[in-house]
Design an enzyme around this catalytic site. Structure first.
Site, PDB file in Angstrom:
ATOM      1  N   SER B  50      38.873 106.097   1.885  1.00  0.00           N
ATOM      2  CA  SER B  50      38.641 105.810   0.253  1.00  0.00           C
ATOM      3  C   SER B  50      38.218 104.412   0.161  1.00  0.00           C
ATOM      4  O   SER B  50      38.914 103.333   0.723  1.00  0.00           O
ATOM      5  CB  SER B  50      40.023 106.056  -0.316  1.00  0.00           C
ATOM      6  N   GLU B  51      37.476 103.972  -0.526  1.00  0.00           N
ATOM      7  CA  GLU B  51      36.860 102.741  -0.818  1.00  0.00           C
ATOM      8  C   GLU B  51      38.063 101.756  -1.398  1.00  0.00           C
ATOM      9  O   GLU B  51      37.918 100.658  -1.428  1.00  0.00           O
ATOM     10  CB  GLU B  51      35.586 102.709  -2.011  1.00  0.00           C
ATOM     11  N   SER B  52      38.891 102.509  -1.973  1.00  0.00           N
ATOM     12  CA  SER B  52      40.238 101.599  -2.656  1.00  0.00           C
ATOM     13  C   SER B  52      40.734 100.859  -1.163  1.00  0.00           C
ATOM     14  O   SER B  52      41.654  99.872  -1.501  1.00  0.00           O
ATOM     15  CB  SER B  52      41.140 102.435  -3.112  1.00  0.00           C
ATOM     16  N   GLY B  53      40.344 101.246  -0.093  1.00  0.00           N
ATOM     17  CA  GLY B  53      40.891 100.454   1.296  1.00  0.00           C
ATOM     18  C   GLY B  53      42.079 101.034   1.992  1.00  0.00           C
ATOM     19  O   GLY B  53      43.022 100.317   2.245  1.00  0.00           O
ATOM     20  N   ALA B  73      39.872 106.412  -4.304  1.00  0.00           N
ATOM     21  CA  ALA B  73      38.980 105.531  -5.061  1.00  0.00           C
ATOM     22  C   ALA B  73      38.943 106.355  -6.468  1.00  0.00           C
ATOM     23  O   ALA B  73      38.355 105.545  -7.243  1.00  0.00           O
ATOM     24  CB  ALA B  73      37.525 105.816  -4.228  1.00  0.00           C
TER      25      ALA B  73
END
Lengths: 230, 222
Positions: B50-53, B73
């Site tokens: 996920s782009e949220s890390g 994300a």
């Protein structure tokens, strides 16, 4: 001699020298990692004509004091962001409204390019070559070059006068430990501003953090604010 | 206009899930792609990015168990899972651009015959959210699009040339819609499978792009 960073009990004091027209980075991805108390303090201060750099800036969540709320408060002249609009197409965000009225400049940036431009600003690079955006509107006006037969575009670094950050705990040296997905834009923005201000749940003595867990070393941090709420 | 039943969103997701190989690192976009994780065939292990890390995203958190600092994300709350790791955004996108993501499943506004993807802005709106889609289009090893075949007005989203602003050129490999499975090939968009009850000619009639139609086109099987 170990240098200790100033710890503020008031977010208002920590942002007192933020000036009209300043460029401000505001960390966070949705809610995790958003320095809500610092943003609220900046809104109370009411200083305007800001350039704001943040992942999202639509400002439609009234329960979240993020970069978008600075836009909603009318304090922003230009926003550099990858989410200028709410994800629900039926809702109009503040950037759209103000952009149509000619009151706001909006620079939309692919998210990975945004984070890398901030990192480049923080680590002393003049720019970087990237494939993201090739063949789209994002290549317009940018230098192009072939590497390994693939087109790349040149992206330039971003820096700011102030970065507003959020972490779980800091020691008095400015070392930071985050909580799960709270990191997002925090570690890179910490490197890319002249003055960095972090809001944390807890401040501990120097040496009070596990060195293996520190994700942002204290060299990047100038001011620490103890948050009053979570 | 044909009023035959089309596939439900969940069924599109099921068909996409079959494409995910065991051990793959996968990024799922918002909308139908998010549903894909519910239908990965038994015995396969897929690791979600996920782009949220967050890597190794587990299931969504139960109501009342949400952790405000653990999201995907799309902003949905995740359950903490063993083997999960956390990292900052520049690393999250290093994983994408660096070719470490095996498959990205994305929604789309339009996909063209050449595999061009448009999914970030409706020109009528003036402002669009680019998010991580453009980095995924440039960096993921394989892009699968999961979407409805036509838009709300019945207009084909599978087009000759994209008229909406592009996310990436020639980046899409496979398109799964509520009517068909389409493979991007050097010869054009090949009709690989049709929804049950639909003929290739009926799918073509709903499609602006000219499809390459093989002699035998099986129905989508799950």
């Amino acid at each position: 001699m170990i240098s200790l960073k100033p710890v503020y009990s008031s977010a208002d004091q920590a942002v007192a020298d933020i000036f009209e027209g300043a460029t401000i980075m505001v960390a966070g991805f949705a809610r995790p990692g958003v320095p809500q108390e610092l943003v609220k303090a900046l809104i109370r201060k009411g200083v305007g004509k800001l350039t704001v750099i943040a992942n999202a800036a639509h400002g439609t969540r009234e329960d979240l004091a993020d970069a978008g709320r600075l836009v909603a408060a009318g304090l922003v002249r230009k926003v550099i962001t990858s989410f200028p609009a709410p994800t629900r197409a039926s809702v109009e965000g503040y950037p759209e409204k103000l952009y149509r009225q000619g009151k706001l400049e909006v620079e939309t940036v692919p998210q990975g390019t945004l984070s890398e431009r901030i990192r480049a600003g923080g680590i002393g690079l003049g720019g970087f070559w990237v494939r993201t955006g090739v063949g789209t509107v994002f290549e317009e006006g940018k230098e192009k070059r072939l590497f390994n037969g693939q087109e790349h575009i040149l992206e330039r670094p971003l820096r700011a006068d102030f970065a507003l950050l959020r972490a779980r705990v800091a020691d008095a040296l400015g070392n930071l430990v985050y909580d799960k997905a709270q990191r997002n834009f925090n570690p890179t923005m910490a490197m890319a501003a002249a003055v960095t201000i972090v809001e944390v749940d807890e401040v501990v003595e120097p040496g009070g953090l596990d060195s293996e867990s520190i994700a942002t070393p204290g060299i990047f941090i100038d001011r620490i604010v103890k948050a009053q709420s979570g | 206009m044909t009023t035959k039943p089309r596939l439900e969103r969940e069924v599109i997701a099921m068909r996409v899930a079959r494409e995910l190989p065991d051990g793959a690192y996968v990024n799922l976009g918002i909308g139908i792609p998010t549903l894909v994780s519910n239908y990965v065939p038994e015995g396969r292990v897929v690791i979600y990015h996920s782009e949220s890390g967050v890597l190794n995203c587990g299931p969504l958190a139960e109501e009342g168990e949400e952790d405000i600092d653990l999201i995907n994300a799309g902003g949905q709350f995740l359950k903490k899972a063993p083997g999960m790791s956390f990292f900052h955004s520049a690393d999250a996108f290093g994983m994408i651009r660096g070719g470490h993501i095996d498959v990205a499943v994305l929604g789309a506004l339009q996909v063209s015959e050449q595999g061009d993807l448009a999914n970030w802005m409706l020109p009528s709106r003036g402002i669009g959210n680019i998010g991580g889609a453009m980095d995924l289009a440039a960096g993921a090893k394989r892009i699968i699009v999961a979407m409805e075949h036509t838009d709300r007005d019945g207009k084909s989203k599978v087009v000759r040339r994209c008229t909406y602003p592009l996310t990436g050129r020639r980046c899409v490999d496979l398109v799964v819609t509520d009517l068909a499975v389409l493979k991007v090939t050097p010869a054009g968009l090949e009709l690989r499978e049709v929804a049950p009850g639909w003929t290739p000619a009926e799918v073509q009639a709903q499609t602006e792009a000219t499809l390459v139609i093989p002699r035998d086109v099986p129905e989508i099987a799950l």
